[in-house]
Design an enzyme around this catalytic site. Sequence first.
Site, PDB file in Angstrom:
ATOM      1  N   ASP A 171       7.425  -4.096   1.509  1.00 14.47           N
ATOM      2  CA  ASP A 171       7.568  -5.153   0.514  1.00 14.47           C
ATOM      3  C   ASP A 171       6.933  -4.751  -0.821  1.00 14.47           C
ATOM      4  O   ASP A 171       7.326  -5.236  -1.880  1.00 14.47           O
ATOM      5  CB  ASP A 171       6.913  -6.437   1.034  1.00 14.47           C
ATOM      6  CG  ASP A 171       6.861  -7.531  -0.020  1.00 14.47           C
ATOM      7  OD1 ASP A 171       7.939  -8.000  -0.415  1.00 14.47           O
ATOM      8  OD2 ASP A 171       5.752  -7.901  -0.457  1.00 14.47           O
ATOM      9  N   LEU A 252       5.596 -14.062  -4.187  1.00  8.70           N
ATOM     10  CA  LEU A 252       6.237 -14.071  -5.500  1.00  8.70           C
ATOM     11  C   LEU A 252       6.499 -12.676  -6.048  1.00  8.70           C
ATOM     12  O   LEU A 252       6.933 -12.536  -7.196  1.00  8.70           O
ATOM     13  CB  LEU A 252       5.348 -14.835  -6.496  1.00  8.70           C
ATOM     14  CG  LEU A 252       5.146 -16.323  -6.194  1.00  8.70           C
ATOM     15  CD1 LEU A 252       4.117 -16.915  -7.143  1.00  8.70           C
ATOM     16  CD2 LEU A 252       6.456 -17.076  -6.296  1.00  8.70           C
ATOM     17  N   ARG A 253       6.239 -11.648  -5.242  1.00  9.07           N
ATOM     18  CA  ARG A 253       6.445 -10.286  -5.747  1.00  9.07           C
ATOM     19  C   ARG A 253       7.912 -10.046  -6.127  1.00  9.07           C
ATOM     20  O   ARG A 253       8.201  -9.379  -7.115  1.00  9.07           O
ATOM     21  CB  ARG A 253       5.992  -9.263  -4.711  1.00  9.07           C
ATOM     22  CG  ARG A 253       6.099  -7.824  -5.217  1.00  9.07           C
ATOM     23  CD  ARG A 253       5.524  -6.827  -4.229  1.00  9.07           C
ATOM     24  NE  ARG A 253       4.078  -6.811  -4.255  1.00  9.07           N
ATOM     25  CZ  ARG A 253       3.299  -7.155  -3.227  1.00  9.07           C
ATOM     26  NH1 ARG A 253       3.841  -7.551  -2.096  1.00  9.07           N
ATOM     27  NH2 ARG A 253       2.001  -7.101  -3.326  1.00  9.07           N
ATOM     28  N   ALA A 254       8.840 -10.585  -5.356  1.00  7.17           N
ATOM     29  CA  ALA A 254      10.256 -10.389  -5.660  1.00  7.17           C
ATOM     30  C   ALA A 254      10.608 -10.966  -7.025  1.00  7.17           C
ATOM     31  O   ALA A 254      11.365 -10.350  -7.793  1.00  7.17           O
ATOM     32  CB  ALA A 254      11.120 -11.026  -4.572  1.00  7.17           C
TER      33      ALA A 254
END
Length: 361
Positions: A171, A252-254
């Site tokens: 991820d 919230l990385r995406a």
Amino acid sequence: MNAATELRNTPAARPAFPFAALVGQASLQQALLLAAIDPGLGGVLVSGPRGTAKSTAARALAELLPEGQLVTLPLGASEDRLIGTLDIESALRDGALRFSPGLLAKAHRGVLYVDEINLLPDALVDALLDAAASGVNTVERDGISHSHEASFVLIGTMNPEEGELRPQLIDRFGLMVELENCFDPLVRQQIVKARLGFDLDPQAFRAAYAEQQAQHVQRIRAARAALPALGFDDAVHAYVSALCIAAAVDGLRADLVMLRAARALAALEQATAVTTAHIDQVAEAVLHHRRHSRDTPPQGDAAAQTPPHDSASASATPPDESNAAAEASAATGDSEWGYLPPEPTGTTPVKGVIPLNEKKR
């Protein structure tokens, strides 16, 4: 010195296959260019079977960058070799900090290539991803620390047949591209012809693509300069949020990576603003390794999944016994799967059989 001359004069151990000559790898080329424009994206993970030009593409990208530096991390590398070492004895004795740079320092402003990254120890992958995302490498030993710039494009490749990365690590890669074997006869022929032409005469082959290579160098340079001026409006933010929610991503990385990748693409195209069209072009590379399914039905639908009640058994159970069973079930809860509390069971008279609770007449 113009860009084409700069490319020809870039030192290299061996001639690299030109980035512009890659065939049938549009999605991979785009992901690599975006990471070159904004190394803070967190690197590119390339997954695919053997012979799909993963390492060729990594080497080809390196010579497009300012210093043309390609650093390869071997599988057996130690953590000290990767991040560098501190001379603790010297620091304690003389008060002078002596730092021996590692591969992260060497890769600054270039490409750090890790083949079979799925076979590396997790600690090394963590260190790689931390430095790739922050642009800084920090070494700490016995209360003494040293930091240095480490802005590089991280390219990790893997063959899924040899094992996967842990979800927590995969991820953290900004973008992911999954390559597949090519079964289009015409495309296969183009790839083979290009490779044979390069192997027969690398210099002549590279010369044929010198102008296109120089254009890539100029585009990367111009995009890096334009990057800080590009922002995001509320419509773009809303669109990104909707895509990430629909993909059921964790955290919230995406969202952050998608916005940065779209901004890098807009800068590459010399656009004046980031639009939803840019989002559409980068979304798959951002979501491919983060997407989750929503197969589990919401809790509100649980009642709809309950098997129909047996009306015959219900009619045979006296009301007071049915209430007692319900109270016992509520007291124990449904979470203890396989456990049934003792409860009275109703009996249904069958024709020709004398119930035990009736006296013989």
